[in-house]
Design a protein around this motif. Structure first.
Motif, PDB file in Angstrom:
ATOM      1  N   SER A 116       2.088 -12.488  -9.929  1.00 41.85           N
ATOM      2  CA  SER A 116       1.008 -11.511  -9.818  1.00 41.85           C
ATOM      3  C   SER A 116       0.224 -11.700  -8.531  1.00 41.85           C
ATOM      4  O   SER A 116      -0.215 -10.738  -7.915  1.00 41.85           O
ATOM      5  CB  SER A 116       0.083 -11.614 -11.032  1.00 41.85           C
ATOM      6  N   THR A 117       0.040 -12.956  -8.124  1.00 39.35           N
ATOM      7  CA  THR A 117      -0.665 -13.218  -6.873  1.00 39.35           C
ATOM      8  C   THR A 117       0.109 -12.650  -5.704  1.00 39.35           C
ATOM      9  O   THR A 117      -0.469 -12.040  -4.796  1.00 39.35           O
ATOM     10  CB  THR A 117      -0.880 -14.726  -6.688  1.00 39.35           C
ATOM     11  N   ASP A 118       1.431 -12.818  -5.687  1.00 40.61           N
ATOM     12  CA  ASP A 118       2.252 -12.270  -4.615  1.00 40.61           C
ATOM     13  C   ASP A 118       2.154 -10.753  -4.570  1.00 40.61           C
ATOM     14  O   ASP A 118       2.069 -10.163  -3.493  1.00 40.61           O
ATOM     15  CB  ASP A 118       3.711 -12.677  -4.805  1.00 40.61           C
ATOM     16  N   LEU A 119       2.161 -10.108  -5.726  1.00 41.63           N
ATOM     17  CA  LEU A 119       2.056  -8.647  -5.770  1.00 41.63           C
ATOM     18  C   LEU A 119       0.725  -8.194  -5.198  1.00 41.63           C
ATOM     19  O   LEU A 119       0.666  -7.281  -4.365  1.00 41.63           O
ATOM     20  CB  LEU A 119       2.215  -8.145  -7.206  1.00 41.63           C
ATOM     21  N   GLY A 120      -0.363  -8.813  -5.630  1.00 39.36           N
ATOM     22  CA  GLY A 120      -1.677  -8.436  -5.117  1.00 39.36           C
ATOM     23  C   GLY A 120      -1.802  -8.681  -3.626  1.00 39.36           C
ATOM     24  O   GLY A 120      -2.322  -7.835  -2.884  1.00 39.36           O
ATOM     25  N   ASP A 121      -1.319  -9.825  -3.177  1.00 41.57           N
ATOM     26  CA  ASP A 121      -1.386 -10.144  -1.747  1.00 41.57           C
ATOM     27  C   ASP A 121      -0.557  -9.159  -0.932  1.00 41.57           C
ATOM     28  O   ASP A 121      -0.963  -8.742   0.159  1.00 41.57           O
ATOM     29  CB  ASP A 121      -0.889 -11.566  -1.504  1.00 41.57           C
ATOM     30  N   PHE A 122       0.618  -8.793  -1.458  1.00 42.17           N
ATOM     31  CA  PHE A 122       1.469  -7.845  -0.739  1.00 42.17           C
ATOM     32  C   PHE A 122       0.785  -6.487  -0.621  1.00 42.17           C
ATOM     33  O   PHE A 122       0.738  -5.896   0.471  1.00 42.17           O
ATOM     34  CB  PHE A 122       2.808  -7.701  -1.456  1.00 42.17           C
ATOM     35  N   LEU A 176      -2.706  -3.041 -11.417  1.00 45.37           N
ATOM     36  CA  LEU A 176      -1.435  -3.228 -10.731  1.00 45.37           C
ATOM     37  C   LEU A 176      -1.547  -4.345  -9.698  1.00 45.37           C
ATOM     38  O   LEU A 176      -0.678  -5.223  -9.623  1.00 45.37           O
ATOM     39  CB  LEU A 176      -1.002  -1.924 -10.056  1.00 45.37           C
ATOM     40  N   GLU A 177      -2.607  -4.339  -8.899  1.00 46.47           N
ATOM     41  CA  GLU A 177      -2.799  -5.397  -7.902  1.00 46.47           C
ATOM     42  C   GLU A 177      -2.996  -6.761  -8.553  1.00 46.47           C
ATOM     43  O   GLU A 177      -2.677  -7.786  -7.959  1.00 46.47           O
ATOM     44  CB  GLU A 177      -3.996  -5.082  -6.992  1.00 46.47           C
ATOM     45  N   LEU A 202       8.385  -7.302  -7.185  1.00 46.49           N
ATOM     46  CA  LEU A 202       7.146  -8.007  -7.511  1.00 46.49           C
ATOM     47  C   LEU A 202       6.470  -7.416  -8.739  1.00 46.49           C
ATOM     48  O   LEU A 202       5.866  -8.143  -9.534  1.00 46.49           O
ATOM     49  CB  LEU A 202       6.183  -7.951  -6.321  1.00 46.49           C
ATOM     50  N   ALA A 203       6.568  -6.099  -8.893  1.00 42.12           N
ATOM     51  CA  ALA A 203       5.894  -5.443 -10.015  1.00 42.12           C
ATOM     52  C   ALA A 203       6.616  -5.669 -11.334  1.00 42.12           C
ATOM     53  O   ALA A 203       6.000  -5.588 -12.403  1.00 42.12           O
ATOM     54  CB  ALA A 203       5.767  -3.940  -9.750  1.00 42.12           C
ATOM     55  N   ARG A 204       7.923  -5.959 -11.271  1.00 47.76           N
ATOM     56  CA  ARG A 204       8.707  -6.094 -12.507  1.00 47.76           C
ATOM     57  C   ARG A 204       9.541  -7.379 -12.507  1.00 47.76           C
ATOM     58  O   ARG A 204      10.758  -7.337 -12.657  1.00 47.76           O
ATOM     59  CB  ARG A 204       9.639  -4.898 -12.653  1.00 47.76           C
ATOM     60  N   PRO A 205       8.920  -8.523 -12.346  1.00 47.46           N
ATOM     61  CA  PRO A 205       9.702  -9.776 -12.313  1.00 47.46           C
ATOM     62  C   PRO A 205      10.405 -10.054 -13.628  1.00 47.46           C
ATOM     63  O   PRO A 205      11.443 -10.707 -13.650  1.00 47.46           O
ATOM     64  CB  PRO A 205       8.642 -10.842 -12.005  1.00 47.46           C
TER      65      PRO A 205
END
Length: 277
Positions: A2-8, A53-54, A86-89
């Motif tokens: 989730s952190t990677d998704l938000g950072d991206f 989402l973020e 990232l959104a659907r790991p």
């Protein structure tokens, strides 16, 4: 992840100015680029939904929403695929992997049959096999299994900065490829360990990793300063082997009659010369 998704998503928001999308930039902005509210508005979703989402709480997010967010953030095809990863790991199925990746005999024969410099690249950018011309250009045989890794070589081998005349570009491409792989394989322990090692030992790697750039390893040009023939500019093509997505064939190319082709001919003669030792 989730952190990677938000950072991206935040990194993609930061590179777009509201004026580029026809928005009025009202008030003082604490961060560069688009606000979350503006992305939500342009994507046609509620602000709360986009914030979730973020934060990595949008596991049931639809393709339509991801497409809308990608459109607003002007993501290219590789970035769009990375966003979905990232959104659907939880939807990614990790195949069983052995601790040591092995090259099947047919693939080894393939790389050996290539006349130009060629090598096989495995998971985590490990170099698993090469032909004599590939060895003449990169000197794979002079390294052990651990250092025969393109990511470690780029950031932890001081000689790489002199060997690659465009070292900054090579470093950025290396990190962008590892970022893409990390999104595809979030549960790959060995990949996580490699990223952790490089983050601890290289300030440049940490800086580039924080940019969240993603890029496939496809084709391009490598400019090298070879110890035998001097400057060597070679194109490269990367081909995924059918039936084995974890194995890439990388081939260096030179136009017939070019200076680079002449230098490769010198290296071919050099490698064919009998040893006097």
């Amino acid at each position: 992840m989730s952190t990677d998704l938000g950072d991206f998503l935040r990194s993609r928001r930061a590179r777009i100015q509201p004026e580029e999308l026809g928005l009025q930039a009202f008030g003082r902005r604490r961060v560069p680029g688009l606000r979350r509210e503006e992305v939500a508005q342009l994507a046609g979703v509620s602000v709360d939904y986009y914030i979730r989402l973020e934060q990595g709480r949008g596991q049931s997010v639809s393709d339509a929403v991801l497409d809308a967010v990608a459109r607003v953030l002007r993501l290219d095809e590789v970035e769009q695929a990375h966003l979905r990863d990232l959104a659907r790991p939880h939807k990614q199925e990790e195949r069983p992997r052995t601790a040591q990746q092995r090259v099947r005999p047919g693939a080894r024969l393939l790389v050996e049959s290539v006349s130009g410099p060629a090598f096989l690249l495995g998971r985590c950018m490990d170099v698993l096999a090469w032909n004599p011309m590939g060895d003449a250009v990169i000197d794979f045989s002079g390294r052990d299994d651990r250092t025969r890794n393109q990511a470690r070589d780029a950031f932890l081998n001081p000689a790489a900065r002199e060997f690659y005349l465009d070292w900054q570009a090579v470093a950025a491409e290396t990190v962008a490829y590892l970022r893409l792989e990390a999104g595809r394989r979030p549960r790959d322990k060995r990949l996580a360990e490699l990223v952790g090692e490089l983050s601890l030992r290289s300030e440049e790697f940490r800086r580039l990793w924080a940019d969240h750039q993603v890029k496939e390893k496809t084709y391009g040009v490598k400019r090298m300063l070879h110890p035998v023939v001097g400057r060597l500019d070679l194109g490269y093509e990367t081909l995924a082997l059918p039936g084995d997505p974890d194995l890439l064939l990388v081939v260096y190319t030179a136009a017939p009659g070019s200076e680079a082709a002449e230098k490769l001919a010198v290296l071919a003669s050099w490698t064919a010369a009998p040893s006097l030792g």
